[in-house]
Design a protein around this motif. Structure first.
Motif, PDB file in Angstrom:
ATOM      1  N   ALA A 236       0.831  -1.212   0.000  1.00 44.88           N
ATOM      2  CA  ALA A 236       0.000   0.000   0.000  1.00 44.88           C
ATOM      3  C   ALA A 236       0.863   1.258   0.000  1.00 44.88           C
ATOM      4  O   ALA A 236       0.572   2.232  -0.715  1.00 44.88           O
ATOM      5  CB  ALA A 236      -0.937  -0.008   1.208  1.00 44.88           C
ATOM      6  N   ALA A 237       1.931   1.240   0.788  1.00 39.15           N
ATOM      7  CA  ALA A 237       2.824   2.399   0.833  1.00 39.15           C
ATOM      8  C   ALA A 237       3.515   2.612  -0.513  1.00 39.15           C
ATOM      9  O   ALA A 237       3.602   3.744  -1.013  1.00 39.15           O
ATOM     10  CB  ALA A 237       3.865   2.201   1.937  1.00 39.15           C
ATOM     11  N   ALA A 242       3.735   5.158  -6.081  1.00 40.95           N
ATOM     12  CA  ALA A 242       3.695   4.923  -7.523  1.00 40.95           C
ATOM     13  C   ALA A 242       2.658   5.801  -8.208  1.00 40.95           C
ATOM     14  O   ALA A 242       2.893   6.329  -9.305  1.00 40.95           O
ATOM     15  CB  ALA A 242       3.421   3.450  -7.803  1.00 40.95           C
ATOM     16  N   HIS A 243       1.502   5.968  -7.572  1.00 39.18           N
ATOM     17  CA  HIS A 243       0.417   6.733  -8.185  1.00 39.18           C
ATOM     18  C   HIS A 243       0.743   8.219  -8.342  1.00 39.18           C
ATOM     19  O   HIS A 243       0.059   8.927  -9.091  1.00 39.18           O
ATOM     20  CB  HIS A 243      -0.867   6.572  -7.358  1.00 39.18           C
ATOM     21  CG  HIS A 243      -1.635   5.335  -7.696  1.00 39.18           C
ATOM     22  ND1 HIS A 243      -2.286   5.167  -8.892  1.00 39.18           N
ATOM     23  CD2 HIS A 243      -1.846   4.203  -6.985  1.00 39.18           C
ATOM     24  CE1 HIS A 243      -2.886   3.979  -8.901  1.00 39.18           C
ATOM     25  NE2 HIS A 243      -2.624   3.377  -7.762  1.00 39.18           N
ATOM     26  N   THR A 244       1.771   8.697  -7.643  1.00 35.11           N
ATOM     27  CA  THR A 244       2.121  10.124  -7.731  1.00 35.11           C
ATOM     28  C   THR A 244       3.249  10.393  -8.720  1.00 35.11           C
ATOM     29  O   THR A 244       3.667  11.538  -8.874  1.00 35.11           O
ATOM     30  CB  THR A 244       2.542  10.655  -6.349  1.00 35.11           C
ATOM     31  OG1 THR A 244       3.747   9.999  -5.935  1.00 35.11           O
ATOM     32  CG2 THR A 244       1.452  10.424  -5.315  1.00 35.11           C
ATOM     33  N   THR A 245       3.765   9.357  -9.385  1.00 32.01           N
ATOM     34  CA  THR A 245       4.938   9.532 -10.236  1.00 32.01           C
ATOM     35  C   THR A 245       4.555   9.955 -11.652  1.00 32.01           C
ATOM     36  O   THR A 245       3.459   9.663 -12.140  1.00 32.01           O
ATOM     37  CB  THR A 245       5.753   8.229 -10.327  1.00 32.01           C
ATOM     38  OG1 THR A 245       4.960   7.215 -10.950  1.00 32.01           O
ATOM     39  CG2 THR A 245       6.202   7.760  -8.949  1.00 32.01           C
ATOM     40  N   GLU A 246       5.506  10.609 -12.299  1.00 31.09           N
ATOM     41  CA  GLU A 246       5.334  10.982 -13.698  1.00 31.09           C
ATOM     42  C   GLU A 246       5.270   9.748 -14.591  1.00 31.09           C
ATOM     43  O   GLU A 246       4.543   9.739 -15.600  1.00 31.09           O
ATOM     44  CB  GLU A 246       6.482  11.894 -14.143  1.00 31.09           C
ATOM     45  CG  GLU A 246       6.480  13.264 -13.491  1.00 31.09           C
ATOM     46  CD  GLU A 246       5.219  14.045 -13.797  1.00 31.09           C
ATOM     47  OE1 GLU A 246       4.772  14.005 -14.965  1.00 31.09           O
ATOM     48  OE2 GLU A 246       4.672  14.681 -12.875  1.00 31.09           O
ATOM     49  N   ASP A 247       6.029   8.710 -14.233  1.00 24.38           N
ATOM     50  CA  ASP A 247       6.016   7.493 -15.054  1.00 24.38           C
ATOM     51  C   ASP A 247       4.649   6.807 -15.029  1.00 24.38           C
ATOM     52  O   ASP A 247       4.224   6.220 -16.036  1.00 24.38           O
ATOM     53  CB  ASP A 247       7.101   6.527 -14.582  1.00 24.38           C
ATOM     54  CG  ASP A 247       8.474   6.861 -15.159  1.00 24.38           C
ATOM     55  OD1 ASP A 247       8.543   7.732 -16.048  1.00 24.38           O
ATOM     56  OD2 ASP A 247       9.467   6.246 -14.717  1.00 24.38           O
ATOM     57  N   HIS A 248       3.967   6.854 -13.894  1.00 23.34           N
ATOM     58  CA  HIS A 248       2.604   6.292 -13.838  1.00 23.34           C
ATOM     59  C   HIS A 248       1.682   7.057 -14.770  1.00 23.34           C
ATOM     60  O   HIS A 248       0.923   6.461 -15.555  1.00 23.34           O
ATOM     61  CB  HIS A 248       2.069   6.346 -12.404  1.00 23.34           C
ATOM     62  CG  HIS A 248       0.599   6.102 -12.305  1.00 23.34           C
ATOM     63  ND1 HIS A 248       0.009   4.914 -12.685  1.00 23.34           N
ATOM     64  CD2 HIS A 248      -0.412   6.915 -11.882  1.00 23.34           C
ATOM     65  CE1 HIS A 248      -1.304   4.993 -12.499  1.00 23.34           C
ATOM     66  NE2 HIS A 248      -1.583   6.197 -12.019  1.00 23.34           N
ATOM     67  N   LYS A 249       1.756   8.373 -14.715  1.00 25.12           N
ATOM     68  CA  LYS A 249       0.918   9.188 -15.597  1.00 25.12           C
ATOM     69  C   LYS A 249       1.234   8.893 -17.062  1.00 25.12           C
ATOM     70  O   LYS A 249       0.331   8.775 -17.905  1.00 25.12           O
ATOM     71  CB  LYS A 249       1.137  10.670 -15.300  1.00 25.12           C
ATOM     72  CG  LYS A 249       0.687  11.110 -13.913  1.00 25.12           C
ATOM     73  CD  LYS A 249       1.046  12.574 -13.673  1.00 25.12           C
ATOM     74  CE  LYS A 249       0.712  12.991 -12.242  1.00 25.12           C
ATOM     75  NZ  LYS A 249       1.138  14.393 -11.970  1.00 25.12           N
TER      76      LYS A 249
END
Length: 266
Positions: A236-237, A242-249
């Motif tokens: 979860a951490a 991961a959800h805040t990274t540029e690569d995820h976007k």
């Protein structure tokens, strides 16, 4: 430092080669171990590295410990019982900890015999692929010693307890196909195609978001010895990060736009 390990980088992929073909890449000195540790530390400091290939120079991957050093009680084996115990901690075991905990995904490209310590070095990597000229043995009993490098922890996690026990108690040699049958290696390829196959696999890994791959590796490692509830908390951490990274976007947008993504590690 010596030149026991050569370090070559091609873009995001590093190839480490155990470079003592005259002794079949056997490991016998602190310098040998220190070279592996130093190479891993260099990889961990360089966030441009996305995948690592480990192989051996010459005809062997790694013949394990140096039999002449064992006979003469030299290098790591020099001194009293207490000295040798501490030498193992400082040498072979420091190498095992470093290689097993390497941040980047590691692929053992087993080009020839991987014997004793050499087999366990391959097991310290995340993935193993084998040439048709490879062979494998957990052969410590054959020379009257025990796995001092963590092999009794590593091997059962790769092949399961029953196969690990059979290999460890007999010291028998496995062919590449036998190694594949017990899932010691992922695949067997023609000898001349080994490095190309390892490179292609490394490139497929390196094509993904590097920090997510590194975090996934940490989760896989942690999952081998922790409770599910603990791993879920860690997951979860990591997922929140991961959800805040540029690569995820970039990954999501590329899928929606049906184009190839470009990942920066941010």
């Amino acid at each position: 430092m010596t030149d026991y390990v050569t370090y070559e980088q091609d873009g995001p992929i590093v190839t480490l080669t155990l470079n003592a073909p005259e002794k079949r890449n056997a490991i016998s000195t602190f310098d040998d171990c220190d070279d592996v540790v130093a190479a891993v530390h260099r990889i961990n400091r360089d966030r441009s590295v996305r995948a690592v290939i480990l192989t051996g120079a010459g005809t062997a991957f790694c013949a394990g410990g140096d039999l002449k050093a064992m006979r003469d009680r030299k290098g790591i084996l020099e001194g009293s019982h207490a000295d040798v115990r501490e030498n193992y901690r400082r040498g072979v075991q420091a190498m095992a900890n470093a290689l097993y905990d390497c941040d980047a995904p590691t692929i053992a490209a087993v080009n020839g015999p991987a014997i004793g310590l050499g087999l366990d070095v391959a097991c310290m990597c995340d993935i193993r692929i084998a040439s048709e000229k490879a062979s494998f043995a957990e052969s410590f009993v054959k020379v009257g010693i025990v796995p001092g490098d963590g092999g009794a922890w590593l091997l059962p996690r790769v092949v399961g307890m029953s196969v690990a026990a059979e290999m460890s108690f007999t010291g028998d040699l496995l062919s590449p196909q036998e190694a594949k049958e017990v899932r010691l290696v992922s695949r067997v390829v023609p000898h001349e195609e080994l490095m190309a196959a390892a490179g292609a696999l490394a490139a497929r890994i390196a094509a993904n978001p590097p920090e997510m791959v590194r975090m996934t590796k940490k989760l896989l490692r942690e999952g081998q010895h922790t409770r599910l509830s603990t791993l879920l908390e860690m997951s979860a951490a990591f997922q929140a990060l991961a959800h805040t990274t540029e690569d995820h976007k970039e990954a999501v947008n590329a899928m929606l736009e049906k184009r190839k993504p470009t990942f920066t590690g941010r």
